[in-house]
Motif scaffolding. Structure first.
Motif, short mmCIF file in Angstrom:
data_model
loop_
_atom_site.label_atom_id
_atom_site.label_comp_id
_atom_site.label_asym_id
_atom_site.label_seq_id
_atom_site.Cartn_x
_atom_site.Cartn_y
_atom_site.Cartn_z
N VAL A 108 8.83 11.79 1.79
CA VAL A 108 8.25 10.79 0.90
C VAL A 108 8.86 9.42 1.24
O VAL A 108 9.91 9.34 1.86
CB VAL A 108 8.52 11.14 -0.58
CG1 VAL A 108 7.84 12.44 -0.95
CG2 VAL A 108 10.01 11.21 -0.86
N PRO A 109 8.21 8.32 0.80
CA PRO A 109 8.78 7.00 1.09
C PRO A 109 9.95 6.63 0.19
O PRO A 109 10.75 5.76 0.55
CB PRO A 109 7.62 6.04 0.85
CG PRO A 109 6.48 6.82 0.34
CD PRO A 109 6.85 8.25 0.25
N ALA A 110 10.08 7.27 -0.98
CA ALA A 110 11.03 6.80 -2.00
C ALA A 110 12.49 7.09 -1.65
O ALA A 110 13.38 6.35 -2.06
CB ALA A 110 10.70 7.42 -3.36
N GLY A 157 0.79 -1.23 0.00
CA GLY A 157 0.00 0.00 0.00
C GLY A 157 0.82 1.28 0.00
O GLY A 157 0.26 2.37 0.07
N THR A 158 2.16 1.17 -0.07
CA THR A 158 2.99 2.38 -0.10
C THR A 158 2.76 3.11 -1.42
O THR A 158 2.82 2.51 -2.49
CB THR A 158 4.47 2.00 0.04
OG1 THR A 158 4.64 1.28 1.24
CG2 THR A 158 5.34 3.25 0.05
N ARG A 159 2.49 4.44 -1.31
CA ARG A 159 2.24 5.26 -2.49
C ARG A 159 3.47 6.08 -2.83
O ARG A 159 3.95 6.83 -1.97
CB ARG A 159 1.10 6.24 -2.23
CG ARG A 159 -0.25 5.64 -2.28
CD ARG A 159 -1.25 6.76 -2.04
NE ARG A 159 -2.36 6.26 -1.26
CZ ARG A 159 -3.18 7.04 -0.57
NH1 ARG A 159 -2.99 8.34 -0.55
NH2 ARG A 159 -4.18 6.52 0.11
N TYR A 160 3.94 5.96 -4.06
CA TYR A 160 5.08 6.76 -4.52
C TYR A 160 4.60 7.77 -5.54
O TYR A 160 3.81 7.44 -6.42
CB TYR A 160 6.14 5.85 -5.15
CG TYR A 160 6.73 4.84 -4.19
CD1 TYR A 160 7.68 5.22 -3.25
CD2 TYR A 160 6.32 3.51 -4.22
CE1 TYR A 160 8.22 4.30 -2.37
CE2 TYR A 160 6.86 2.58 -3.34
CZ TYR A 160 7.81 2.98 -2.41
OH TYR A 160 8.34 2.07 -1.54
N SER A 170 6.88 6.70 5.70
CA SER A 170 6.65 5.26 5.69
C SER A 170 5.91 4.80 4.44
O SER A 170 6.38 3.94 3.72
CB SER A 170 5.85 4.85 6.92
OG SER A 170 6.55 5.20 8.07
N ASP A 171 4.73 5.36 4.19
CA ASP A 171 3.95 4.82 3.07
C ASP A 171 3.25 5.87 2.21
O ASP A 171 2.56 5.51 1.29
CB ASP A 171 2.93 3.80 3.59
CG ASP A 171 1.97 4.40 4.59
OD1 ASP A 171 2.07 5.61 4.85
OD2 ASP A 171 1.13 3.65 5.12
N ARG A 172 3.43 7.14 2.51
CA ARG A 172 2.86 8.15 1.62
C ARG A 172 3.53 9.50 1.86
O ARG A 172 4.30 9.65 2.79
CB ARG A 172 1.36 8.27 1.78
CG ARG A 172 0.88 8.68 3.16
CD ARG A 172 -0.60 8.50 3.27
NE ARG A 172 -0.94 7.10 3.00
CZ ARG A 172 -2.18 6.65 2.90
NH1 ARG A 172 -3.18 7.48 3.00
NH2 ARG A 172 -2.43 5.39 2.68
N THR A 173 3.20 10.46 0.99
CA THR A 173 3.80 11.79 1.08
C THR A 173 3.20 12.55 2.26
O THR A 173 1.98 12.61 2.39
CB THR A 173 3.52 12.55 -0.24
OG1 THR A 173 4.05 11.79 -1.31
CG2 THR A 173 4.15 13.92 -0.22
#
Lengths: 209, 229, 197
Positions: C112-114, A142-145, C78-81
Motif C-alpha cells: 500500500v502507499p501509506a 491521485g494516490t488512493r489510501y 506508489s499510488d494504490r493497493t
C-alpha cells in the motif's frame, strides 16, 4: 510511395479509394472484437465508474449493482441487486492515537505515516447490504489510501460503513446513521477527496470539508 | 501376371487376379495380413496391456520432473501425531525419496498423482469406503504428504532438492496385508495447452508405468511416536 | 507502391524472429542490490537482509531439503493497493526456484502507499544454487508468468551469496534456526535493517 508516373494515370488516393473507405470500418471492427477485454477484465476489476460526486459538506448518492448470493436475504439469492446509499462526509481530521482492536497488526502510527479519522453520515433503506464497503482517502496526485476496505486494514477495524456495535453488515432500521473509521496515509500528504465504494467499478467522490 | 488376361471387372476382379498371381507363400502372407486387417475393429492394434515396468525398493525412477525412489511400505496405528480419520483404522505409509531434476519448481501436490494408493493393502477413502483393487490410478484416494525431516507438509519442490516424504493413506483396521502392489503413474508434459491458454505444465496421465510388490513392514514399535517410524 | 507490403513483410518477419516469451512478453527488469531501493514505478522495494540456514522457525520448525535462503524485503506501493507475489530465486545455472510458505514464511503480500510492508520470502534450494543467486520480484502472483505481472517492471536483486554461506562450510550459515514472521507493516524505522526512509 512511388513518384509521379504520368499525368494520365489515376492518383494513388483514387486507386485505393475503396480500401481507404474500408479501413476505418476494419479498425472499428478490430476495436469491437478487442473490447471484450474492456468489459470482462478492466471494468469489473478497477474503480472506473464515478456514480456521483459532491462538494465539501454535500451528499453523494451511491448506486451500483451487485450479484447477491442470498447470504443475508435468501429471497435475493442469485439476482442482480441495485444498492443505493447516500453519503455525507462530516469531518476528516488528523489523529494521534489508533483505534483499539484485537485484530490490529500495529498499535501505533508507523514512522513516515499519518493517521486520519473520517466521520461519515450514511442513509439507506433498512436492510440494504453493506458488505465489502470501502472508504478511501485520495490526495491531489491521485494516490488512493485505504483501498480494499476491512480485508486489508492493519488497524483491524471492521466494515467502515456499519455502526460499531451492529450485529451484521446491513443498514440499520433508523435509515440514517453515523460511522467513523481511521485510515493511514503517507506523512505530509493531505487528502483532498473521500472515495466511497462497495468494490469495482462504481464509486462516489466527496470533497474533504 | 500370366492369368491377367481373364480379368474380371471391378475391384474384386483385380483382387482375384492378384491373389491368383501369388505363390503359396504369398497367399499365406496375404491371408494373415487380411486377418489382422479384419481384426482391427476388435483392438488388434492396441498397445499390449500391463506393460508396466518392474518397480523395486531403492531403485530410482524418472517420472515427470522428479526422480522417485520408493523406499518401503509401512502399516502403523499412528505416524507422530497423525492418526487415521476413524480410530478403528490404521495408516498405510509409502516412504519415498523425491528429487526435482528439472530446472523449474515443481508442485509437491503432484506426488499424489505419481504414487496412487497401493493395491491390495486395504486402503479406504476419506468416507471409510474400501477402494476396489481394479480402481485406476486417478480414481484412488489421494494421500496426505509429509516431509519426514520436519513432519511438516511440502508445497513446492525446487530444482536439485531431495526430500524423504511419507505418503499416508487410511487403511481398514482389520487389514493385515503381508505385501501390497505399489504403482507409479506417469505425467505428460503439456507444451502448449488448448488454444495456448495453459502452457508448459505436467498433466497426470493416470496410466501405470511402473509396478511392483512390496513387503508391508510393521512400524519399529507399534506405539510409534516419531515421523520416521 | 512496393514500400507498404515490404514494410508489413519486414515487420512480420521481425516479430516472428523475436522469441515470444523472452522479448515480446518479457517484463522490464530493474536491477538492484541488497540494501538499495529499487524503484519499480508501481512500488518501491528494498531487500533489507539475506540469511541462510538449515532450519527456519516461525509456525513450527521447518528443515530444509537443501538450504533455506530467507530474503527480508520491504514494499511500499506508489499510488494504490497492489498484490505483490511472484517471488523467484534464479541461480547461476538459470534454474528457477519458488518461495515456500512452510513455517512462518509467506509467498505474497499486499503493498500500500501509506506505509512500508515487510515480508520474509523463504526458498529451499540446493547449496549449489547460492553462488550468484538473484531474486526476481514483481507485482501479481504465481511466478513471473503470473497474472498482472508480465510486461510490467520486475526487480532483479543480486543476493551476494557465495558457496561460503553453505551451512557446515567454514564461514557457515547461521547455526540456529532463522526466525521468520508473517507479513506486517514496518512501524519503527531502523528496527528492521531498514535504511531507506
Amino acid at each position: 510511395m512511388s513518384a509521379v508516373t504520368g499525368g494520365h494515370e489515376r492518383g494513388w488516393w483514387r486507386r485505393n479509394g475503396v480500401w481507404l473507405a474500408v479501413l476505418p470500418l476494419a479498425i472499428a471492427a478490430a476495436a469491437v472484437s478487442w473490447s471484450f477485454r474492456l468489459v470482462n477484465l478492466w471494468w469489473p476489476t478497477e474503480l472506473v465508474h464515478e456514480a456521483d460526486s459532491a462538494g465539501a459538506g454535500g451528499t453523494a448518492h451511491y448506486a451500483g449493482e451487485y450479484y447477491d448470493l442470498g447470504f443475508d436475504d435468501p429471497s435475493l439469492a442469485n439476482t442482480w441487486v441495485t444498492r443505493e446509499v447516500d453519503v455525507q462526509v462530516l469531518a476528516v481530521r488528523p489523529v494521534e492515537g489508533l483505534p483499539r482492536s484485537v485484530t490490529a497488526e500495529i498499535d501505533s502510527v508507523p514512522d513516515g505515516s499519518a493517521a486520519w479519522r473520517i466521520d461519515l453520515e450514511l442513509a439507506a433503506a433498512p436492510g440494504t447490504a453493506l458488505g465489502s464497503c470501502q472508504v478511501m482517502l485520495v490526495s491531489s496526485d491521485g494516490t488512493r489510501y485505504g483501498e480494499g476496505g476491512a480485508t486489508n486494514d492493519p488497524l483491524g477495524q471492521g466494515n467502515p460503513c456499519v455502526p460499531e456495535d451492529a450485529p451484521d453488515a446491513l443498514a440499520p432500521d433508523a435509515g440514517t446513521w453515523q460511522t467513523s473509521t481511521v485510515l493511514l496515509t503517507r506523512a505530509g500528504d493531505t487528502p483532498e477527496e473521500v472515495w466511497f465504494s462497495f468494490g469495482s467499478p462504481d464509486y462516489v467522490t466527496l470533497a474533504v470539508p | 501376371m500370366k492369368h491377367a488376361s481373364s480379368a474380371a471387372p471391378g475391384l474384386i476382379g483385380v483382387a482375384r487376379n492378384v491373389f491368383a498371381a501369388l505363390g503359396t507363400t504369398g497367399r499365406v502372407i496375404a491371408g494373415l495380413a487380411a486377418a489382422v486387417l479384419a481384426a482391427t475393429p476388435f483392438g488388434a492394434w492396441n498397445a499390449v496391456a500391463n506393460d508396466a515396468m518392474a518397480l523395486t525398493a531403492d531403485t530410482p525412477v524418472d517420472v515427470g520432473p522428479y526422480t522417485v525412489t520408493i523406499e518401503k511400505v509401512v502399516s502403523a496405528k499412528a505416524l507422530g501425531d497423525v492418526r487415521a480419520l476413524d480410530p478403528e483404522d490404521r495408516l498405510l505409509i509409502v516412504v519415498a525419496q523425491v528429487t526435482n531434476t528439472s530446472d523449474r519448481p515443481a508442485n509437491a501436490q503432484q506426488l499424489t498423482d505419481i504414487v496412487p494408493a497401493p493395491v491390495g493393502g486395504g486402503v479406504v477413502d476419506t468416507g471409510g469406503m474400501p477402494v476396489p483393487d481394479s480402481a485406476g490410478p486417478g480414481e484412488r484416494p489421494a494421500p496426505d504428504r509429509y516431509n519426514i525431516a520436519d513432519a511438516g507438509e511440502l508445497d513446492v519442490i525446487n530444482p536439485g532438492v531431495t526430500y524423504r516424504v511419507a505418503l499416508v493413506w487410511n487403511q481398514a483396521g482389520d487389514a493385515r496385508p503381508a505385501e501390497v502392489r505399489v504403482d507409479l503413474a506417469g505425467l505428460t508434459w503439456i507444451e502448449e495447452g488448448f488454444a495456448g491458454l495453459d502452457d508448459e505444465y505436467w498433466l497426470p496421465a493416470d496410466e501405470v508405468t511402473h509396478s511392483g510388490m512390496f513387503d508391508v513392514e510393521p512400524p519399529r514399535s507399534e506405539a510409534a511416536t516419531g515421523p520416521d517410524a | 507502391m512496393l514500400l507498404a507490403p515490404a514494410a508489413i513483410g519486414a515487420a512480420t518477419w521481425f516479430v516472428t524472429q523475436v522469441p515470444q516469451d523472452t522479448a515480446v512478453d518479457a517484463p522490464f527488469e530493474i536491477g538492484g542490490a541488497v540494501g538499495e531501493t529499487v524503484h519499480l514505478g508501481y512500488a518501491d522495494l528494498v531487500v533489507t537482509d539475506v540469511r541462510v540456514a538449515e532450519q527456519i522457525a516461525g509456525d513450527g520448525v521447518a528443515q530444509a531439503g537443501g538450504v533455506f535462503v530467507v530474503v527480508d524485503a520491504v514494499w511500499q506501493a506508489s499510488d494504490r493497493t497492489i498484490a505483490v507475489g511472484g517471488a523467484e530465486l534464479v541461480d547461476s545455472r538459470e534454474r528457477v526456484h519458488a518461495a515456500t510458505d512452510r513455517s512462518g514464511c509467506a509467498t505474497a503480500t499486499t503493498a500500500v502507499p501509506a506505509y512500508r510492508q515487510r515480508i520474509s520470502y523463504c526458498f529451499d534450494v540446493p547449496p549449489d544454487a547460492l553462488d550468484g543467486a538473484q531474486l526476481r520480484l514483481g507485482r501479481g502472483g504465481d511466478g513471473e508468468e503470473g497474472a498482472f505481472q508480465r510486461r510490467d517492471a520486475v526487480a532483479v536483486v543480486g543476493l551476494g551469496l557465495g558457496l561460503d554461506r553453505v551451512p557446515g562450510e567454514e564461514a557457515g550459515a547461521d547455526a540456529a534456526p532463522i526466525e521468520v514472521h508473517g507479513p506486517a507493516p514496518v512501524v519503527r524505522t531502523g528496527t528492521d535493517g531498514q535504511e531507506d526512509a
